[in-house]
Enzyme design. Sequence first.
Site: not given
Ligand code: G3P
Ligand code: CA
Length: 243
Positions: A7-8, A34, A36, A49, A109, A111, A229
Amino acid sequence: MTLIFAHRGSAGTHPENTMMAFREAARVGAEGIEMDVQLSKDGEVVVIHDEKLDRTTGVSGFVKDRTLKELQTLNAASSYAGKGCEERIPTLDGLLKWLYHTHLFCIIELKNTFFMYPGLEAKVIRLIRAYEMEERIIISSFNHYSLVFCHQLAPEIETAPLYREFMYMPWVYARAIGGSAIHPSIRSAPDSIIQSSMDDGILVRPYTVNKEEDMKRLFKLGCSAIITDFPEKAKIVRANYEK
Ligand code: G3P
Ligand code: CA
Protein backbone atom coordinates in the site's frame (compact mmCIF):
# COMPACT_ATOMS: atom_id res chain seq x y z
CA MET A 1 -2.29 -17.93 -3.41
CA THR A 2 -3.30 -14.60 -1.93
CA LEU A 3 -1.21 -11.88 -3.57
CA ILE A 4 0.35 -9.12 -1.48
CA PHE A 5 0.06 -5.51 -2.69
CA ALA A 6 2.23 -2.95 -0.91
CA HIS A 7 0.00 0.00 0.00
CA ARG A 8 1.45 3.36 -1.17
CA GLY A 9 4.68 1.42 -1.62
CA SER A 10 5.42 0.10 1.85
CA ALA A 11 3.80 2.90 3.80
CA GLY A 12 4.19 1.22 7.18
CA THR A 13 7.97 1.32 7.04
CA HIS A 14 8.96 3.83 4.32
CA PRO A 15 7.79 7.28 3.14
CA GLU A 16 4.54 6.59 1.29
CA ASN A 17 4.24 6.92 -2.49
CA THR A 18 7.97 7.45 -3.01
CA MET A 19 10.41 5.42 -5.09
CA MET A 20 12.06 4.40 -1.85
CA ALA A 21 8.80 2.76 -0.71
CA PHE A 22 8.12 1.13 -4.09
CA ARG A 23 11.65 -0.28 -4.25
CA GLU A 24 11.17 -1.68 -0.76
CA ALA A 25 8.03 -3.50 -1.93
CA ALA A 26 10.06 -5.10 -4.71
CA ARG A 27 12.89 -5.93 -2.32
CA VAL A 28 10.67 -7.82 0.12
CA GLY A 29 9.00 -9.76 -2.69
CA ALA A 30 5.49 -8.31 -2.75
CA GLU A 31 3.59 -9.29 -5.87
CA GLY A 32 2.21 -5.79 -6.36
CA ILE A 33 2.18 -2.16 -5.33
CA GLU A 34 -0.63 0.34 -4.82
CA MET A 35 -0.31 4.07 -5.44
CA ASP A 36 -2.45 7.22 -5.67
CA VAL A 37 -2.45 9.68 -8.56
CA GLN A 38 -3.55 13.28 -9.11
CA LEU A 39 -2.82 16.04 -11.63
CA SER A 40 -0.39 18.90 -11.16
CA LYS A 41 -1.33 22.46 -12.21
CA ASP A 42 0.27 21.84 -15.61
CA GLY A 43 -1.52 18.54 -16.10
CA GLU A 44 1.20 16.01 -15.19
CA VAL A 45 0.12 12.78 -13.49
CA VAL A 46 1.83 12.72 -10.09
CA VAL A 47 1.93 10.05 -7.40
CA ILE A 48 0.66 11.41 -4.08
CA HIS A 49 -2.21 10.54 -1.74
CA ASP A 50 -3.59 13.71 -0.15
CA GLU A 51 -4.99 16.60 -2.19
CA LYS A 52 -3.13 18.82 0.28
CA LEU A 53 0.66 18.82 0.36
CA ASP A 54 0.96 19.42 4.09
CA ARG A 55 1.13 15.93 5.61
CA THR A 56 3.74 14.36 3.34
CA THR A 57 5.81 17.35 2.18
CA GLY A 58 5.47 19.75 5.10
CA VAL A 59 4.36 22.71 2.96
CA SER A 60 0.82 24.02 2.69
CA GLY A 61 -1.43 24.20 -0.36
CA PHE A 62 -2.93 21.82 -2.88
CA VAL A 63 -1.21 19.54 -5.38
CA LYS A 64 -3.43 20.93 -8.14
CA ASP A 65 -2.11 24.47 -7.62
CA ARG A 66 1.56 23.69 -8.33
CA THR A 67 3.35 22.81 -11.53
CA LEU A 68 5.37 19.63 -11.76
CA LYS A 69 8.56 21.67 -11.52
CA GLU A 70 7.31 23.29 -8.32
CA LEU A 71 6.16 19.99 -6.87
CA GLN A 72 9.52 18.44 -7.56
CA THR A 73 11.30 20.95 -5.33
CA LEU A 74 9.46 19.45 -2.33
CA ASN A 75 10.58 16.61 -0.09
CA ALA A 76 7.94 13.86 -0.33
CA ALA A 77 9.61 12.20 2.65
CA SER A 78 9.52 15.26 4.89
CA SER A 79 8.14 13.31 7.85
CA TYR A 80 11.23 11.07 7.55
CA ALA A 81 13.58 14.04 7.14
CA GLY A 82 15.00 13.37 10.61
CA LYS A 83 16.22 10.06 9.25
CA GLY A 84 17.93 11.85 6.38
CA CYS A 85 15.35 10.90 3.76
CA GLU A 86 14.97 13.15 0.73
CA GLU A 87 12.57 11.92 -1.94
CA ARG A 88 10.80 13.56 -4.87
CA ILE A 89 7.10 13.19 -5.66
CA PRO A 90 7.18 10.59 -8.45
CA THR A 91 5.49 11.12 -11.78
CA LEU A 92 3.41 8.20 -13.03
CA ASP A 93 5.61 8.19 -16.12
CA GLY A 94 8.76 7.78 -14.04
CA LEU A 95 7.19 5.14 -11.88
CA LEU A 96 5.99 3.05 -14.83
CA LYS A 97 9.44 3.35 -16.38
CA TRP A 98 10.82 1.61 -13.29
CA LEU A 99 7.89 -0.79 -12.91
CA TYR A 100 8.30 -1.98 -16.48
CA HIS A 101 11.56 -3.70 -15.51
CA THR A 102 10.00 -5.52 -12.54
CA HIS A 103 7.35 -8.25 -12.41
CA LEU A 104 5.11 -6.31 -10.06
CA PHE A 105 1.39 -5.85 -10.52
CA CYS A 106 0.18 -2.35 -9.81
CA ILE A 107 -3.02 -0.75 -8.57
CA ILE A 108 -3.32 2.86 -9.70
CA GLU A 109 -5.88 4.65 -7.56
CA LEU A 110 -7.37 7.74 -9.18
CA LYS A 111 -7.75 10.33 -6.40
CA ASN A 112 -10.60 12.19 -8.02
CA THR A 113 -13.42 12.38 -5.52
CA PHE A 114 -12.51 15.78 -4.04
CA PHE A 115 -11.22 17.40 -7.23
CA MET A 116 -12.43 15.80 -10.45
CA TYR A 117 -9.18 16.32 -12.40
CA PRO A 118 -10.70 16.34 -15.91
CA GLY A 119 -8.47 14.39 -18.28
CA LEU A 120 -6.89 12.24 -15.56
CA GLU A 121 -8.41 8.97 -16.84
CA ALA A 122 -7.20 9.48 -20.43
CA LYS A 123 -3.70 10.48 -19.29
CA VAL A 124 -3.33 7.46 -17.03
CA ILE A 125 -4.56 5.11 -19.74
CA ARG A 126 -2.25 6.68 -22.33
CA LEU A 127 0.74 6.02 -20.06
CA ILE A 128 -0.31 2.44 -19.29
CA ARG A 129 -0.63 1.75 -23.02
CA ALA A 130 2.65 3.50 -23.83
CA TYR A 131 4.45 1.07 -21.52
CA GLU A 132 2.28 -1.84 -22.73
CA MET A 133 1.42 -2.67 -19.13
CA GLU A 134 -2.31 -3.28 -19.57
CA GLU A 135 -1.99 -6.84 -18.20
CA ARG A 136 -0.28 -5.82 -14.96
CA ILE A 137 -2.27 -2.76 -13.99
CA ILE A 138 -5.58 -2.33 -12.22
CA ILE A 139 -7.29 1.05 -12.06
CA SER A 140 -9.27 1.68 -8.88
CA SER A 141 -11.12 4.63 -7.37
CA PHE A 142 -13.80 5.69 -4.92
CA ASN A 143 -15.17 7.65 -7.90
CA HIS A 144 -17.10 4.92 -9.70
CA TYR A 145 -18.21 7.22 -12.54
CA SER A 146 -14.54 7.62 -13.30
CA LEU A 147 -14.09 3.83 -13.39
CA VAL A 148 -16.97 3.45 -15.84
CA PHE A 149 -15.28 6.09 -18.01
CA CYS A 150 -11.96 4.20 -17.81
CA HIS A 151 -13.71 1.00 -18.83
CA GLN A 152 -15.23 2.77 -21.82
CA LEU A 153 -11.85 4.19 -22.82
CA ALA A 154 -9.85 1.03 -22.20
CA PRO A 155 -11.93 -2.12 -21.71
CA GLU A 156 -8.71 -4.16 -21.75
CA ILE A 157 -7.55 -2.64 -18.44
CA GLU A 158 -9.00 -4.07 -15.25
CA THR A 159 -11.01 -1.70 -13.04
CA ALA A 160 -12.03 -2.22 -9.41
CA PRO A 161 -14.36 -0.08 -7.28
CA LEU A 162 -13.10 0.96 -3.85
CA TYR A 163 -15.67 1.19 -1.08
CA ARG A 164 -15.77 1.65 2.69
CA GLU A 165 -19.25 0.69 3.86
CA PHE A 166 -21.04 -2.65 3.65
CA MET A 167 -22.55 -3.22 0.25
CA TYR A 168 -25.24 -5.69 -0.83
CA MET A 169 -23.88 -8.20 -3.39
CA PRO A 170 -20.89 -6.03 -4.37
CA TRP A 171 -19.86 -8.57 -7.04
CA VAL A 172 -23.10 -7.79 -8.93
CA TYR A 173 -22.41 -4.08 -8.63
CA ALA A 174 -18.77 -4.43 -9.72
CA ARG A 175 -19.78 -6.31 -12.84
CA ALA A 176 -22.54 -3.77 -13.58
CA ILE A 177 -19.95 -0.98 -13.78
CA GLY A 178 -17.49 -2.98 -15.87
CA GLY A 179 -15.23 -4.00 -12.99
CA SER A 180 -13.62 -7.38 -12.51
CA ALA A 181 -12.71 -6.97 -8.84
CA ILE A 182 -13.81 -5.25 -5.63
CA HIS A 183 -11.54 -3.35 -3.23
CA PRO A 184 -13.49 -3.15 0.05
CA SER A 185 -12.28 -1.76 3.34
CA ILE A 186 -11.21 -4.67 5.55
CA ARG A 187 -14.08 -3.68 7.88
CA SER A 188 -16.57 -4.38 5.07
CA ALA A 189 -15.08 -7.66 3.95
CA PRO A 190 -16.51 -10.61 5.90
CA ASP A 191 -15.75 -14.13 4.70
CA SER A 192 -19.20 -14.56 3.14
CA ILE A 193 -18.82 -11.52 0.88
CA ILE A 194 -15.30 -12.49 -0.15
CA GLN A 195 -16.27 -16.09 -0.91
CA SER A 196 -19.46 -15.20 -2.82
CA SER A 197 -17.59 -12.64 -4.85
CA MET A 198 -14.77 -14.99 -5.77
CA ASP A 199 -17.27 -17.79 -6.54
CA ASP A 200 -18.89 -15.39 -8.97
CA GLY A 201 -15.56 -14.65 -10.67
CA ILE A 202 -14.98 -11.22 -9.14
CA LEU A 203 -11.59 -10.84 -7.44
CA VAL A 204 -11.37 -9.36 -3.93
CA ARG A 205 -8.51 -7.18 -2.64
CA PRO A 206 -9.38 -5.71 0.78
CA TYR A 207 -7.48 -2.69 2.16
CA THR A 208 -5.67 -1.81 4.42
CA VAL A 209 -4.85 -5.18 5.94
CA ASN A 210 -2.22 -4.52 8.60
CA LYS A 211 -3.28 -6.69 11.56
CA GLU A 212 -1.91 -10.20 11.69
CA GLU A 213 -5.31 -11.66 12.60
CA ASP A 214 -6.88 -10.12 9.49
CA MET A 215 -4.01 -11.35 7.32
CA LYS A 216 -4.44 -14.88 8.69
CA ARG A 217 -8.19 -14.87 8.02
CA LEU A 218 -7.74 -13.73 4.42
CA PHE A 219 -4.84 -16.07 3.67
CA LYS A 220 -6.80 -19.00 5.12
CA LEU A 221 -9.76 -18.11 2.95
CA GLY A 222 -7.58 -17.83 -0.15
CA CYS A 223 -8.71 -14.26 -0.77
CA SER A 224 -7.45 -12.99 -4.16
CA ALA A 225 -5.09 -10.38 -2.66
CA ILE A 226 -4.54 -8.03 0.26
CA ILE A 227 -3.39 -4.42 0.21
CA THR A 228 -1.10 -3.78 3.19
CA ASP A 229 1.29 -1.19 4.59
CA PHE A 230 3.52 -4.06 5.77
CA PRO A 231 4.32 -6.35 2.84
CA GLU A 232 7.35 -7.92 4.53
CA LYS A 233 5.31 -8.93 7.58
CA ALA A 234 2.50 -10.18 5.30
CA LYS A 235 4.93 -12.42 3.45
CA ILE A 236 6.04 -14.03 6.71
CA VAL A 237 2.44 -14.56 7.85
CA ARG A 238 1.41 -15.92 4.45
CA ALA A 239 4.17 -18.52 4.48
CA ASN A 240 2.10 -20.49 7.02
CA TYR A 241 -1.19 -20.21 5.15
CA GLU A 242 -0.35 -20.73 1.51
CA LYS A 243 -3.06 -22.49 -0.48
O1 G3P B 1 -6.43 1.05 -2.53
C1 G3P B 1 -6.90 0.99 -1.23
C2 G3P B 1 -6.60 2.19 -0.41
O2 G3P B 1 -5.42 2.77 -0.86
C3 G3P B 1 -7.69 3.19 -0.39
O3 G3P B 1 -7.56 4.12 0.63
O4 G3P B 1 -7.04 6.36 1.46
O5 G3P B 1 -5.30 4.64 1.50
O6 G3P B 1 -6.01 5.64 -0.64
P1 G3P B 1 -6.42 5.23 0.73
CA1 CA C 1 -4.83 4.49 -2.23
